[in-house]
Write a protein that holds these residues in place. Structure first.
Motif, short mmCIF file in Angstrom:
data_model
loop_
_atom_site.label_atom_id
_atom_site.label_comp_id
_atom_site.label_asym_id
_atom_site.label_seq_id
_atom_site.Cartn_x
_atom_site.Cartn_y
_atom_site.Cartn_z
N VAL A 189 0.87 -1.18 0.00
CA VAL A 189 0.00 0.00 0.00
C VAL A 189 0.90 1.23 0.00
O VAL A 189 1.94 1.24 0.67
N GLU A 190 0.51 2.26 -0.76
CA GLU A 190 1.21 3.53 -0.66
C GLU A 190 0.20 4.64 -0.36
O GLU A 190 -0.87 4.69 -0.96
N ARG A 204 2.44 1.42 -9.22
CA ARG A 204 1.71 0.21 -9.64
C ARG A 204 2.23 -0.31 -10.98
O ARG A 204 2.46 -1.51 -11.16
N SER A 205 2.44 0.61 -11.92
CA SER A 205 2.91 0.20 -13.26
C SER A 205 4.28 -0.45 -13.20
O SER A 205 4.53 -1.50 -13.82
N LEU A 206 5.19 0.17 -12.43
CA LEU A 206 6.56 -0.37 -12.36
C LEU A 206 6.60 -1.69 -11.60
O LEU A 206 7.39 -2.58 -11.95
N GLN A 207 5.78 -1.84 -10.59
CA GLN A 207 5.75 -3.12 -9.88
C GLN A 207 5.30 -4.26 -10.81
O GLN A 207 5.85 -5.36 -10.76
N GLN A 215 0.87 -2.35 -5.84
CA GLN A 215 0.41 -1.76 -4.59
C GLN A 215 -0.97 -1.14 -4.76
O GLN A 215 -1.40 -0.83 -5.88
N VAL A 216 -1.66 -0.98 -3.65
CA VAL A 216 -2.92 -0.24 -3.63
C VAL A 216 -2.58 1.20 -3.26
O VAL A 216 -1.77 1.45 -2.36
#
Length: 408
Positions: A189-190, A204-207, A215-216
């Motif tokens: 989560v961020e 989110r895109s890079l993960q 992440q949420v």
């Protein structure tokens, strides 16, 4: 189990502007409870100034909620991203900070965040730990994960581009670096303000690209400053700093616009929803006076950053100065002789020397607006020099007092 999941989901989503996406957040909470593995909850702070204000604590209060449910808070000090400076909301390229400035600011941030967070459940990390080690090939790989068109979707970049205002190529790397921080931490989560949405979604895109579960993103409202209009900001002077004196915090609380009181209670105090809802109903019905609620707000904020005893003292001082037209008991003392000012100093020089004005221009503005008094007598706009005797009280605005002495 389902009830526990729903309880966490409801509590942690409450007060947010958006949870992106909600269904993934529920899945993460359920898995965390099932596997008894805390969520890794990330909050990035760039040490671009020496202090934080209560606007910053909106997300810190939400982080504290995660801690109370047993999750792992990770405070990311962006000592490396601070070299660029977050371009969010900027109308021009930031001036870079020196490494010494960044480290000094980071040190004070670490002290101040624990006024809200539980230090035993907080991990503090610096993103130079991984960003400094990236090779140029790594950076090219990172840059290849987005496009110029996508970067220009950001309101601030789009506006600057349309106006022909320069955008440094390095500024495009800021959201990429913040996103890569989520990869390095394997964040679940961020947290961030609504103005951080683009950067959080980049994470989110890079993960996904690096093979991680995205992440949420939880975004929190932006707190308006004391002017009731602009975002709280030190540069705008509409802020309440978490390290300010108890008396100053209380006094500034009393100047919050009536229509923002409930919002402040909700976003920057530990009071629960039922209490703030009661205040809101009481205001509407006329059973609560706005001034009394502001007193309560001031007490809550001073207690949060100091203690209940300091809050009671700050309230007493406020009532003494403003209700009874008195002066504080413990004013700072300033000796004109220490800075070679005479007993008839230039009023502009005096205000700057005492520290009540950052510049001669600001000092002149204070005098012209009638905000400067000596022994409660207004210093007239045309006055150039003032007569001073030991024991005289210099007052600027509503809350700044200083006792003057001519010589030691």
């Amino acid at each position: 189990m389902k009830d526990i999941v729903q309880d966490q989901l409801k509590s942690l989503s409450e007060g947010t502007t958006a949870v992106i996406p909600e269904n993934e957040f529920e899945i993460k909470i359920a898995r965390s409870l099932r596997e008894q593995k805390p969520l890794v909850v990330k909050l990035g702070l760039d040490p671009t100034s020496p202090d934080i204000h209560i606007g910053h604590t909106v997300v810190l209060h939400k982080m504290r909620q995660f801690q109370e449910f047993g999750h792992q808070a990770v405070i990311l000090i962006g000592d490396y991203t601070a070299r660029i400076g977050d371009p969010t909301g900027r109308s021009e390229t930031r001036k870079p900070l020196s490494e010494t400035q960044i480290l000094d600011n980071a040190r004070t941030y670490q002290e101040q965040i624990f006024k809200i967070l539980n230090p035993n459940q907080t991990r503090v990390v610096f993103n130079s730990s991984w960003l400094a080690d990236l090779s140029f090939a790594d950076i090219l790989t990172l840059a290849a994960q987005t496009t110029v068109a996508r970067m220009l979707e950001r309101d601030d970049f789009a506006k600057r581009y349309a106006e022909g205002t320069a955008i440094g190529l390095h500024e495009f790397f800021y959201p990429l670096m913040q996103g890569y921080d989520s990869v390095a931490l394997e964040a679940d989560v961020e947290l961030g303000g609504t103005d951080q949405t683009f950067n959080l979604l980049m994470g989110r895109s890079l993960q996904r690209f690096y093979g991680q579960e995205p992440q949420v993103a939880l975004t929190m409202p932006i707190l308006e400053g004391l002017d009731g209009v602009q975002k709280m900001s030190k540069s705008l002077g509409n802020y309440i700093g978490v390290t300010e004196e108890a008396r100053e915090i209380f006094g500034k609380s009393m100047s919050i616009p009536d229509e923002l009181m409930i919002r402040y209670f909700e976003l920057v105090t530990p009071l629960n929803k039922e209490e703030t809802a009661d205040f809101e109903r009481g205001l509407a019905a006329g059973t609560y006076h706005p001034r009394d609620l502001k007193m309560r707000l001031g007490m809550e904020l001073v207690t949060l950053f100091y203690d209940r005893e300091a809050a009671a003292w700050a309230r007493q001082e406020f009532e003494k100065v403003f209700s009874k037209k008195g002066v504080p008991d413990d004013m700072p003392e300033f000796c004109l002789g220490d800075l070679e000012l005479t007993a008839r100093p230039e009023v502009i020089s005096l205000l700057v020397a005492v520290g009540f004005a950052p510049s001669r221009g600001e000092a002149r503005r204070l005098v012209e607006q009638g905000g400067v008094r000596i022994n409660d007598v207004k210093v007239q706009a045309e006055t150039t020099h003032v007569e001073v005797q030991s024991g005289d009280v210099l007052k600027v605005g509503k809350r700044k007092f200083c006792q003057l002495t001519v010589e030691r």
